[in-house]
Design a protein around this motif. Structure first.
Motif, PDB file in Angstrom:
ATOM      1  N   ALA A 122       1.221  -1.771   0.171  1.00  0.00           N
ATOM      2  CA  ALA A 122       0.176  -0.254   0.053  1.00  0.00           C
ATOM      3  C   ALA A 122       0.796   1.172   0.440  1.00  0.00           C
ATOM      4  N   SER A 123       1.935   1.453   0.360  1.00  0.00           N
ATOM      5  CA  SER A 123       2.358   2.017   0.364  1.00  0.00           C
ATOM      6  C   SER A 123       3.467   2.137  -0.328  1.00  0.00           C
ATOM      7  N   LEU A 124       3.447   2.111  -1.853  1.00  0.00           N
ATOM      8  CA  LEU A 124       4.110   2.033  -2.979  1.00  0.00           C
ATOM      9  C   LEU A 124       2.979   2.948  -4.359  1.00  0.00           C
ATOM     10  N   PRO A 125       4.123   4.101  -4.753  1.00  0.00           N
ATOM     11  CA  PRO A 125       2.994   4.670  -5.310  1.00  0.00           C
ATOM     12  C   PRO A 125       1.649   3.806  -6.300  1.00  0.00           C
ATOM     13  N   GLY A 126       0.845   5.100  -5.914  1.00  0.00           N
ATOM     14  CA  GLY A 126      -0.622   4.145  -6.930  1.00  0.00           C
ATOM     15  C   GLY A 126      -1.611   3.098  -6.188  1.00  0.00           C
ATOM     16  N   MET A 127      -1.229   2.792  -5.004  1.00  0.00           N
ATOM     17  CA  MET A 127      -1.858   1.470  -4.278  1.00  0.00           C
ATOM     18  C   MET A 127      -2.348   1.533  -3.336  1.00  0.00           C
ATOM     19  N   TRP A 128      -2.601   2.818  -2.352  1.00  0.00           N
ATOM     20  CA  TRP A 128      -3.516   3.033  -1.377  1.00  0.00           C
ATOM     21  C   TRP A 128      -4.836   3.153  -1.846  1.00  0.00           C
ATOM     22  N   GLU A 129      -4.444   3.591  -2.640  1.00  0.00           N
ATOM     23  CA  GLU A 129      -6.753   3.392  -3.940  1.00  0.00           C
ATOM     24  C   GLU A 129      -6.875   2.468  -3.785  1.00  0.00           C
ATOM     25  N   ARG A 130      -6.147   0.741  -4.043  1.00  0.00           N
ATOM     26  CA  ARG A 130      -6.892   0.170  -4.431  1.00  0.00           C
ATOM     27  C   ARG A 130      -6.607  -1.089  -3.220  1.00  0.00           C
ATOM     28  N   THR A 131      -6.188  -1.078  -2.193  1.00  0.00           N
ATOM     29  CA  THR A 131      -4.878  -1.942  -1.595  1.00  0.00           C
ATOM     30  C   THR A 131      -6.271  -1.971   0.305  1.00  0.00           C
ATOM     31  N   LEU A 132      -6.693  -2.937   0.966  1.00  0.00           N
ATOM     32  CA  LEU A 132      -6.579  -3.523   2.347  1.00  0.00           C
ATOM     33  C   LEU A 132      -5.593  -4.087   3.081  1.00  0.00           C
ATOM     34  N   THR A 133      -4.895  -3.322   3.701  1.00  0.00           N
ATOM     35  CA  THR A 133      -3.660  -3.961   4.467  1.00  0.00           C
ATOM     36  C   THR A 133      -4.200  -4.369   5.621  1.00  0.00           C
ATOM     37  N   ILE A 134      -3.658  -5.646   5.942  1.00  0.00           N
ATOM     38  CA  ILE A 134      -4.539  -6.891   7.170  1.00  0.00           C
ATOM     39  C   ILE A 134      -3.420  -6.962   8.312  1.00  0.00           C
ATOM     40  N   GLY A 135      -3.493  -6.632   9.641  1.00  0.00           N
ATOM     41  CA  GLY A 135      -2.699  -7.551  10.642  1.00  0.00           C
ATOM     42  C   GLY A 135      -3.145  -7.493  12.005  1.00  0.00           C
ATOM     43  N   SER A 136      -2.449  -8.122  12.382  1.00  0.00           N
ATOM     44  CA  SER A 136      -2.550  -8.733  13.736  1.00  0.00           C
ATOM     45  C   SER A 136      -2.385  -8.272  14.605  1.00  0.00           C
ATOM     46  N   ALA A 137      -2.891  -8.571  16.290  1.00  0.00           N
ATOM     47  CA  ALA A 137      -2.073  -7.771  17.223  1.00  0.00           C
ATOM     48  C   ALA A 137      -1.389  -9.519  17.898  1.00  0.00           C
ATOM     49  N   GLY A 138      -1.714 -10.201  17.659  1.00  0.00           N
ATOM     50  CA  GLY A 138      -1.740 -11.534  17.660  1.00  0.00           C
ATOM     51  C   GLY A 138      -0.285 -11.609  17.792  1.00  0.00           C
ATOM     52  N   LYS A 139      -0.029 -11.431  16.116  1.00  0.00           N
ATOM     53  CA  LYS A 139       1.612 -11.143  15.929  1.00  0.00           C
ATOM     54  C   LYS A 139       2.503 -10.649  16.210  1.00  0.00           C
ATOM     55  N   PHE A 155       2.136  -8.953  19.283  1.00  0.00           N
ATOM     56  CA  PHE A 155       3.129  -8.830  20.460  1.00  0.00           C
ATOM     57  C   PHE A 155       2.828 -10.070  21.101  1.00  0.00           C
ATOM     58  N   SER A 156       2.854 -11.198  20.094  1.00  0.00           N
ATOM     59  CA  SER A 156       2.896 -12.614  20.512  1.00  0.00           C
ATOM     60  C   SER A 156       1.632 -13.318  21.751  1.00  0.00           C
ATOM     61  N   ALA A 157       0.550 -12.481  21.129  1.00  0.00           N
ATOM     62  CA  ALA A 157      -0.827 -13.282  22.316  1.00  0.00           C
ATOM     63  C   ALA A 157      -1.535 -12.954  20.913  1.00  0.00           C
ATOM     64  N   THR A 158      -1.757 -14.591  20.637  1.00  0.00           N
ATOM     65  CA  THR A 158      -2.292 -15.203  19.288  1.00  0.00           C
ATOM     66  C   THR A 158      -3.684 -15.240  19.843  1.00  0.00           C
ATOM     67  N   GLY A 159      -4.238 -15.272  21.460  1.00  0.00           N
ATOM     68  CA  GLY A 159      -5.102 -15.671  21.967  1.00  0.00           C
ATOM     69  C   GLY A 159      -6.335 -14.620  21.936  1.00  0.00           C
ATOM     70  N   TRP A 160      -5.621 -13.500  21.528  1.00  0.00           N
ATOM     71  CA  TRP A 160      -6.303 -12.253  22.218  1.00  0.00           C
ATOM     72  C   TRP A 160      -7.565 -12.436  20.919  1.00  0.00           C
ATOM     73  N   LYS A 161      -7.302 -12.832  19.544  1.00  0.00           N
ATOM     74  CA  LYS A 161      -7.895 -12.362  18.548  1.00  0.00           C
ATOM     75  C   LYS A 161      -8.308 -10.936  18.690  1.00  0.00           C
ATOM     76  N   VAL A 162      -7.398 -10.024  17.707  1.00  0.00           N
ATOM     77  CA  VAL A 162      -7.607  -8.622  17.888  1.00  0.00           C
ATOM     78  C   VAL A 162      -6.405  -8.341  16.231  1.00  0.00           C
ATOM     79  N   GLY A 163      -7.283  -8.085  15.080  1.00  0.00           N
ATOM     80  CA  GLY A 163      -7.185  -8.133  14.404  1.00  0.00           C
ATOM     81  C   GLY A 163      -7.480  -6.915  12.869  1.00  0.00           C
ATOM     82  N   TRP A 164      -7.495  -6.353  12.793  1.00  0.00           N
ATOM     83  CA  TRP A 164      -7.480  -5.219  11.746  1.00  0.00           C
ATOM     84  C   TRP A 164      -7.490  -5.247  10.686  1.00  0.00           C
ATOM     85  N   VAL A 165      -8.403  -3.815   9.592  1.00  0.00           N
ATOM     86  CA  VAL A 165      -7.885  -3.897   8.150  1.00  0.00           C
ATOM     87  C   VAL A 165      -8.040  -2.394   8.022  1.00  0.00           C
TER      88      VAL A 165
END
Length: 381
Positions: free
Chosen positions: A187-204, A206-216
């Motif tokens: 998404a940081s590359l030119p022209g890609m923010w407009e068409r990209t969903l970036t997905i992340g995980s608190a579990g990965k 902060f080493s707490a996979t059981g918290w099951k908190v993610g975001w997009v």
């Protein structure tokens, strides 16, 4: 009942390899190096943040905003906005989900229509194909070579723009990079923010996979469709876990880039684990490939495939699957066959690799060493 009970969208996706290998690992006395989770404590600041969330403000026991606990969406927008070079609105550009898994499912349901082609770069996490099919899409698989460079990432970005394609970027391991390599968000590359969903995980993160908190994260004209799915499915994620993650990111923002940052400390420690595992696996004739990131390394088992080709198993079962089961039952070590992460037509081309997780406690690695020390000479089925 005379009519088909299950919905048609479930046809062909009922088998899950994790269920089978989890069962086998529990049935036999194994050192579990298959599943991707840390078996050590999250950092002290994360544990304290969770404890505070559960014992402090009693209102954290109640609902919060449907699309994310406001302090969390605010810090995510601030933190990742800097990394992606975007001014992010916490209300429009961030959605908190039940883990990265939830973010993926929401994205597929919101944006994949009946008959749409979904290009899956494999090896791929094996939820991508069933999520595509449940949304009515048609998976199209492209196999990744052993090297994936920034130049190739830029080519993918250019093709997305040329063909007006959306990009779902699963970046849960973005902090787990080694040997001086840097993670690059597409998404940081030119022209890609407009068409990209970036997905992340608190579990990965902060080493707490059981918290099951993610975001997009992404542009509002795309995100609004994910919010529609979210509000008509789970509606809301657990408040206390979100509050704890917000505190963790606030702490990381203060320490970012410094030796005290967990996002620097974790890969340093896990890089040592990786090197330890590589040396240990080599002692029994496994040939590890050195990974530049993530929780995992892949070992080439071609020599075993040549010397012991007739392991027990079904005729159509890939060799790496039979080898992984043999290793569980005979060597007390659990790993995951890499063919699992490829589409059915490509299994035969990638059935000579197995995957190990090295994000484990020192005691687990020592237990692995003991099992490997007893694995002497040429193994026999």
């Amino acid at each position: 009942m005379s009519k088909q009970l299950q919905a048609r969208r479930l046809e062909g996706i009922d088998h899950n390899p994790w269920v089978e290998f989890t069962r086998l690992s529990k049935e036999y006395d194994v050192v579990n190096l298959g599943q991707g989770f840390p078996d050590f404590s999250p950092p002290d600041f994360a544990v304290q943040a969770f404890q505070q969330a559960t014992t402090g403000n009693f209102m954290l026991n109640q609902y919060t905003s449907a699309f994310g606990y406001p302090p969390l969406t605010k810090i995510l927008a601030s933190f990742f906005g800097k990394l992606l070079g975007q001014e992010m609105d916490p209300l429009k550009n961030v959605l908190v989900t039940v883990g990265a898994y939830g973010a993926l499912f929401t994205a597929f349901q919101a944006l994949v229509d009946e008959g749409d082609e979904v290009i899956i770069i494999e090896p791929a996490f094996n939820c991508y194909e069933p999520m595509t099919m449940m949304a009515g899409g048609r998976p199209v698989f492209v196999s990744l070579r052993l090297v994936f460079s920034k130049k190739e990432l830029e080519l993918v970005a250019a093709l997305c723009q040329q063909h007006d394609v959306l990009c779902f970027s699963d970046e849960v391991y973005q902090w787990l990079v080694y040997d001086g390599h840097q993670h690059i968000s597409i998404a940081s590359l030119p022209g890609m923010w407009e068409r990209t969903l970036t997905i992340g995980s608190a579990g990965k993160s902060f080493s707490a996979t059981g918290w099951k908190v993610g975001w997009v994260m992404g542009p509002d004209n795309i995100m609004k469709h994910l919010r529609t799915v979210h509000q008509n499915s789970i509606f809301h994620c657990p408040t206390q876990a979100q509050a704890a993650v917000a505190q963790c990111f606030e702490r990381e923002q203060q320490h970012f880039g410094q030796p005290s940052s967990y996002f620097l400390q974790l890969p340093q420690a896990m890089g040592l684990n990786r090197d330890h595992m590589i040396q240990s696996l080599q002692s029994v004739g496994l040939k590890p490939l050195i990974p530049q990131g993530s929780y995992f390394l892949i070992a080439d088992i071609s020599d075993f495939k040549s010397s012991m080709p007739d392991l027990p198993g079904a005729m159509d079962e890939p060799y790496d699957t039979r080898f992984a089961k043999w290793m569980i039952k005979n060597k007390g070590l659990s790993a995951i066959p890499v063919s699992t992460f490829y589409s059915q037509p490509h299994h035969k081309d990638f059935d000579h690799y197995i995957r190990f997780c090295f994000v484990k406690d020192k005691a687990t690695l020592q237990a692995m060493d003991k099992r490997l020390c007893s694995w002497k000479g040429e193994p026999q089925a």
